[in-house]
Structure formats: structure tokens, C-alpha cells
Scaffold this motif. Sequence first.
Motif, PDB file in Angstrom:
ATOM      1  N   VAL A 232     -35.707  -8.564  97.409  1.00 46.85           N
ATOM      2  CA  VAL A 232     -37.176  -8.685  97.499  1.00 46.85           C
ATOM      3  C   VAL A 232     -37.832  -8.748  96.121  1.00 46.85           C
ATOM      4  O   VAL A 232     -38.771  -7.996  95.834  1.00 46.85           O
ATOM      5  CB  VAL A 232     -37.869  -7.542  98.268  1.00 46.85           C
ATOM      6  N   GLY A 302     -37.627   4.035  96.731  1.00 45.08           N
ATOM      7  CA  GLY A 302     -37.845   3.397  98.032  1.00 45.08           C
ATOM      8  C   GLY A 302     -36.571   2.738  98.508  1.00 45.08           C
ATOM      9  O   GLY A 302     -35.520   2.874  97.888  1.00 45.08           O
ATOM     10  N   GLY A 303     -36.697   2.023  99.615  1.00 42.76           N
ATOM     11  CA  GLY A 303     -35.531   1.332 100.168  1.00 42.76           C
ATOM     12  C   GLY A 303     -34.784   2.207 101.156  1.00 42.76           C
ATOM     13  O   GLY A 303     -34.180   1.717 102.099  1.00 42.76           O
ATOM     14  N   SER A 304     -34.812   3.493 100.944  1.00 43.00           N
ATOM     15  CA  SER A 304     -34.298   4.508 101.867  1.00 43.00           C
ATOM     16  C   SER A 304     -35.157   5.736 101.616  1.00 43.00           C
ATOM     17  O   SER A 304     -35.822   5.811 100.576  1.00 43.00           O
ATOM     18  CB  SER A 304     -32.845   4.867 101.569  1.00 43.00           C
ATOM     19  N   ALA A 305     -35.071   6.700 102.523  1.00 42.29           N
ATOM     20  CA  ALA A 305     -35.922   7.885 102.361  1.00 42.29           C
ATOM     21  C   ALA A 305     -35.550   8.649 101.092  1.00 42.29           C
ATOM     22  O   ALA A 305     -34.379   8.867 100.810  1.00 42.29           O
ATOM     23  CB  ALA A 305     -35.753   8.775 103.578  1.00 42.29           C
ATOM     24  N   TRP A 326     -42.336   3.007 100.988  1.00 43.02           N
ATOM     25  CA  TRP A 326     -41.618   2.355 102.093  1.00 43.02           C
ATOM     26  C   TRP A 326     -42.048   0.894 102.163  1.00 43.02           C
ATOM     27  O   TRP A 326     -43.216   0.573 101.922  1.00 43.02           O
ATOM     28  CB  TRP A 326     -41.941   3.054 103.414  1.00 43.02           C
ATOM     29  N   GLY A 327     -41.096   0.046 102.484  1.00 43.90           N
ATOM     30  CA  GLY A 327     -41.436  -1.360 102.679  1.00 43.90           C
ATOM     31  C   GLY A 327     -40.249  -2.102 103.234  1.00 43.90           C
ATOM     32  O   GLY A 327     -39.248  -1.496 103.609  1.00 43.90           O
ATOM     33  N   MET A 328     -40.375  -3.404 103.281  1.00 39.73           N
ATOM     34  CA  MET A 328     -39.319  -4.248 103.844  1.00 39.73           C
ATOM     35  C   MET A 328     -39.319  -5.595 103.147  1.00 39.73           C
ATOM     36  O   MET A 328     -40.358  -6.042 102.655  1.00 39.73           O
ATOM     37  CB  MET A 328     -39.603  -4.522 105.325  1.00 39.73           C
ATOM     38  N   THR A 329     -38.180  -6.263 103.181  1.00 35.03           N
ATOM     39  CA  THR A 329     -38.078  -7.631 102.664  1.00 35.03           C
ATOM     40  C   THR A 329     -39.199  -8.480 103.277  1.00 35.03           C
ATOM     41  O   THR A 329     -39.832  -9.277 102.588  1.00 35.03           O
ATOM     42  CB  THR A 329     -36.702  -8.221 103.040  1.00 35.03           C
ATOM     43  N   GLN A 359     -43.324   8.814 104.103  1.00 36.96           N
ATOM     44  CA  GLN A 359     -43.221   7.430 103.613  1.00 36.96           C
ATOM     45  C   GLN A 359     -44.548   6.963 103.047  1.00 36.96           C
ATOM     46  O   GLN A 359     -44.587   6.114 102.179  1.00 36.96           O
ATOM     47  CB  GLN A 359     -42.705   6.515 104.717  1.00 36.96           C
ATOM     48  N   THR A 418     -41.181  -3.732 112.877  1.00 27.70           N
ATOM     49  CA  THR A 418     -40.388  -3.308 111.725  1.00 27.70           C
ATOM     50  C   THR A 418     -38.988  -2.816 112.101  1.00 27.70           C
ATOM     51  O   THR A 418     -38.102  -2.788 111.251  1.00 27.70           O
ATOM     52  CB  THR A 418     -41.082  -2.150 110.975  1.00 27.70           C
ATOM     53  N   ASP A 420     -38.466   0.153 112.647  1.00 28.96           N
ATOM     54  CA  ASP A 420     -38.469   1.566 112.246  1.00 28.96           C
ATOM     55  C   ASP A 420     -39.224   2.361 113.299  1.00 28.96           C
ATOM     56  O   ASP A 420     -40.223   1.896 113.846  1.00 28.96           O
ATOM     57  CB  ASP A 420     -39.162   1.745 110.886  1.00 28.96           C
ATOM     58  N   ILE A 432     -41.141   8.089 108.705  1.00 29.81           N
ATOM     59  CA  ILE A 432     -40.082   7.415 109.464  1.00 29.81           C
ATOM     60  C   ILE A 432     -39.165   8.473 110.044  1.00 29.81           C
ATOM     61  O   ILE A 432     -38.708   9.356 109.320  1.00 29.81           O
ATOM     62  CB  ILE A 432     -39.303   6.443 108.565  1.00 29.81           C
ATOM     63  N   ARG A 435     -34.484   4.689 113.317  1.00 27.99           N
ATOM     64  CA  ARG A 435     -34.475   3.236 113.246  1.00 27.99           C
ATOM     65  C   ARG A 435     -34.055   2.699 114.596  1.00 27.99           C
ATOM     66  O   ARG A 435     -33.112   3.214 115.173  1.00 27.99           O
ATOM     67  CB  ARG A 435     -33.393   2.841 112.243  1.00 27.99           C
TER      68      ARG A 435
HETATM   69  P1  AMP Z   1     -35.111  -4.037 103.182  1.00 23.56           P
HETATM   70  O1  AMP Z   1     -35.707  -5.164 103.912  1.00 23.56           O
HETATM   71  O2  AMP Z   1     -33.673  -4.229 102.855  1.00 23.56           O
HETATM   72  O3  AMP Z   1     -35.920  -3.656 101.997  1.00 23.56           O
HETATM   73  O4  AMP Z   1     -35.101  -2.783 104.148  1.00 23.56           O
HETATM   74  C1  AMP Z   1     -36.258  -2.316 104.797  1.00 23.56           C
HETATM   75  C2  AMP Z   1     -35.916  -1.116 105.625  1.00 23.56           C
HETATM   76  O5  AMP Z   1     -35.382  -0.076 104.794  1.00 23.56           O
HETATM   77  C3  AMP Z   1     -37.061  -0.483 106.343  1.00 23.56           C
HETATM   78  O6  AMP Z   1     -37.386  -1.152 107.532  1.00 23.56           O
HETATM   79  C4  AMP Z   1     -36.541   0.928 106.572  1.00 23.56           C
HETATM   80  O7  AMP Z   1     -35.666   0.977 107.676  1.00 23.56           O
HETATM   81  C5  AMP Z   1     -35.747   1.185 105.315  1.00 23.56           C
HETATM   82  N1  AMP Z   1     -36.584   1.867 104.308  1.00 23.56           N
HETATM   83  C6  AMP Z   1     -37.220   1.337 103.245  1.00 23.56           C
HETATM   84  N2  AMP Z   1     -37.874   2.263 102.548  1.00 23.56           N
HETATM   85  C7  AMP Z   1     -37.683   3.447 103.189  1.00 23.56           C
HETATM   86  C8  AMP Z   1     -38.124   4.796 102.989  1.00 23.56           C
HETATM   87  N3  AMP Z   1     -38.882   5.128 101.966  1.00 23.56           N
HETATM   88  N4  AMP Z   1     -37.725   5.718 103.882  1.00 23.56           N
HETATM   89  C9  AMP Z   1     -36.936   5.405 104.930  1.00 23.56           C
HETATM   90  N5  AMP Z   1     -36.489   4.152 105.172  1.00 23.56           N
HETATM   91  C10 AMP Z   1     -36.851   3.182 104.313  1.00 23.56           C
END
Ligand code: AMP
Length: 544
Positions: A232, A302-305, A326-329, A359, A418, A420, A432, A435
Motif C-alpha cells: 500500500v 499498524g497492519g496488525s494490532a 488501522w487500515g487496509m490496502t 484501533q 472490511t 474485520d 477490532i 476477523r
Molecule cells: P492489508 O490490506 O494487508 O493492509 O491488511 C488490512 C487488514 O489488516 C485489516 O483489514 C485488518 O484485518 C488488519 N489490520 C490492519 N491494521 C490493524 C490494526 N491496527 N489492528 C488489527 N488489525 C489490523
Amino acid sequence: MRGLMMDRPLLIGALIQYAAEYHGDTEIVTRTTEGPIYRYTYAEAERRARQLAKAMKRLGVGLGDRVATLAWNNHRHFEIYFAVSGIGAVCHTVNPRLFADQLRYIVNHAEDKVLLLDLTFVPIAEKMAGEWPGVRHYVIMTDREHMPQTSLPGALCYEEIVAGETPDLVWPEFDENTASSLCYTSGTTGNPKGALYTHRSTLLHSFAICSANAVGVSMRDAILPVVPMFHVNAWGIPYAAAMSGAKLVFPGPKLDGASLHELFTAEKVTLSLGVPTVWLGLLQYLEQTGKRLDGVKRVTVGGSAAPRAMIAAFEEKYGVQCIHGWGMTEMSPVGTLALPKLKHLERSTDELLAIKSKQGLPLFGVDMKVVGADGAARPHDGASTGELLVRGPWIVSGYFNDDQATAAAFDEEGWFRTGDVSAIDGDGYMIIVDRSKDVIKSGGEWISSIDVENAAMGHPDIAEAAVIGLPHPKWDERPLLIVVPKPGCQPSKDSITAFLGDKIARWQLPDDVVIVPELPHGATGKVLKTQLREQFKDYRLPTA
Ligand code: AMP
């Protein structure tokens, strides 16, 4: 009545032009793939981006064409971002950690015409080239001196093609909704899916993350993005840095604690961003060496908790503000950030830590709703959970050339699902809790449970297989494979692992295999992962 304001397009070419004009002597520093530190300025980066843009055109790249990269975070990758998007082509960042099937699919599905790659990834590209019929040119991101012997057809040298052009290119203007970059997410099952960003979405996202309620990027920052430019767009940092004139420090291939700390200190880094696994490595290094993080003002996780203990260590032990996001691609990627509000500041350290571990609050521009199984919105009480859906101007409206994936990803009102499971508290902070997508996130990269299960099911002694993610102190999550043997068979853990060895990437192999007489099933015959997760919640992986 229409207002009387200029309708100027928001374009990526204008971003780098601004940085060159008003922050021309601000530095961009790289630990290169070749080894030494390389430093230059925004003015030079922009000039070289114009030369590269001309080189791309000479190779036949035009409006809408896809140009792929397989590269670390470095100054050449930065130039490619702007050169390719700047002329209206699409910069497709490919994740080199994907396995062969995914790499084949992604490059062919994107119809990449040109592939620019770092020296590290030449062996991968050499293996794949025969399966990428559409790639017409390979450009190795190095100078003549370091050009390797390679079987890549007609491999070009990056520094030579740049030097071969004059910088007399004017960044063209076009519609701000033109596609600018492409990133595939291999999170869920099935084929990887492409998020196709636009110039407009990229610039709006940059404005948003530069704001003080977000990461607060400014021209007084020196930023080291650890998060890869192939994931991303390094969370949008290359664009946000150009927008705000911040110094950039690119770590290249070295992401261990010692190498990062060396760059933090030498380049007076004020802000850095990465996944929890990276920060764990850095914190362990600090612990072992007794070193400090002087000068670093904030880190984004970010990317995981982000584990609560990690936030506490940064803030209390090292005096570094830790921003959990928190975010996503599919969201460019930033959705929420866990910064406390004014009214929270009086609270105890413990209460503040609890807020920072959530988050977070959505940025303006990101709408969120949490819905139950019946589709009804759940109350914002911090306890009612449901599926999280989002919408906004930097969130995908569909997947690139993938009607099937698109159809499954949105509700009837056009909100993006999402995958999530979350709750929203009374102050609007999102948490969050689970999942619904069947995936495991290890060190910031996805492992598809279903891919591993399908591979395991090919084993002659296995009747049924299920994979769940279990907590892991270093990688956040690691896969556990649970199998039911065929009647009369007794497959060993070693034989199963050996069997999977050539079917999935090494880092995706399960950390442990458990053999059970049966798996729990729902009414439709699907394995109940929630029940399995509950059943194995106290199971400790041997690697943990
Ligand atoms: P990606 O698209 O690879 O960036 O992954 C996005 C996903 O990563 C989200 O839908 C969540 O499941 C997880 N994710 C991203 N940030 C967090 C966060 N701060 N806490 C928990 N899960 C997260």
C-alpha cells in the motif's frame, strides 16, 4: 448555483514538482541495495523522475499502461512512483514475498508492460520471466558497475536509461480520477485482488494523513518508512512527504533493529512507521544494548494490532509517542488512528493506554458502520460487535478487472466490507475484535488459511484440514494446521510439513500440526473456525 472556485486537478506530478520547488534542498537518504548510503535532494529526485518518465515513454509506456516494481524502499523506487504516475501510467508495486503462483497471476492480471526491479529480486524475476509473456522490458535498478549477469531478456540498466534522457519534460495535466497506482492484496481466499488508486484519492489521503489528528507529517520531520513501498505505497508516506517537504530516509533491504537504529541516529529521524513485528525487533535491540531513541518523536504502528505493552514501552521507556492505526490496502490504507482527545488528557496513564490501544477514530473522509448479521447498525457502545463497513474518497469502489470479487465486497448501499469484526465506543473509537476473513497475518503479510488447507488436503493420508492463526510474540500470528486423518492412516507431523514444503512459501508453513479425530462443522458443512479458535485458544505454538 455553482461556486466560483478553480477546478484544478489533484495530480501526483504536481506533488513532486511542489517538493522540488519549495523544498528543493531537503534531503532524501537511502541505504542502497548495493550497500552504501546515498543522499540527494527533492530537486534532484524530481529532475531524475522527469528523465525516467521520458525513458518510460521511450519504452512505449503511455496513459493507463501498467509498470511494475519489485523493489525495497529506496530513492529509485521513489523516483519510479512519481515518474510513472506523473505521466498518467500506473505504478504497480509487486510484493516480492508472494509465492510463484501469486506472482504469475498478479503480473499477468495487471498486464504489466515494464518491470523495474532491485538487484535482490533478479533471481525471482529470472524464474518467473517465462511465465510473464506481457512484460516487454526489464529494468534493473542499479548502475552499470553493479549490473549482474542475467537471463532476463534485454535487461536494461536503470542509471543508464535515466542518464540517457534530458529532463525537459513538463508534468502533463489530466483528469484527477485517472488511475495512478495499483496494489494487489492477497489477504482473503481466491486470487489476489487489485486496489487501483487514483491521483485524486492519493492526494486526498495525503492531506488526511498529514493532518495533526493523524500522523501530522510536516517539513520539520525526517521520516523513515519501514513499511514497504510494495505494501500500500508505504502507507502513503512517499506522497505525504513530498506534499509536506519532509526529509525522507529509506532503509533499503535492512530492517533489523540495529540497522534501523543506526539510521534513526545518523539521520536524526523524527517519525517512523511499521508493523508490530518490526518494532518488536527494534525494542529488543534497545533492550539488549541499552541504547535510546533520542530525536525520534513518534512511531506509527499498524497492519496488525499494536500490543499494549509495545505502546507502553515506546511512550514510557523511550519517550516516543506511539500512534496506533488501522487500515487496509483497499483504503489507501489509513482508516483510523488512536490518538486521545483533549478531554482524555487528564486521565490516568492506564486509561490513556487503553485508548491508544484501540484501533482508533476515523479520519474525516472515512465513514464507518458496524452491522449485525441482520444487516442492522450496531450501537456505538464499545461492546456491540458486528462487521465493519467503510466508505470514502480513498476507499476502493471495486477491484481491478474482477467482477466476482467486486460483487462480494460491497453491500447494497455501496459500502465496502472490511472483513474485520469490530465495535465502536461512545467516543467513536473503533476496536477490532476478530476477523471474518479466513486469513492469518504474520509479520504484516498475509497467509491464506484456505491455501494452506487445500495444499494439506492433497496429502494422501489426510481427510480434512483446517488452519487457524494463533498468537505469536514475534510475528503477531502464526498458522496452526489441524488435520483429520483418513481411516486407518497415521500421518506424522514431519511428513505433512515435508509434503507442504514445495506447495506453499516457506514462511507460510504451519508452525505446528495437530491431529484430531474430527473437526466442528456448521449446518452447511463448513468448518466452524470460531469454534476451533475457541478450542485452541490456550494452545501454545512450539515457536511462541
Ligand atoms: P492489508 O490490506 O494487508 O493492509 O491488511 C488490512 C487488514 O489488516 C485489516 O483489514 C485488518 O484485518 C488488519 N489490520 C490492519 N491494521 C490493524 C490494526 N491496527 N489492528 C488489527 N488489525 C489490523
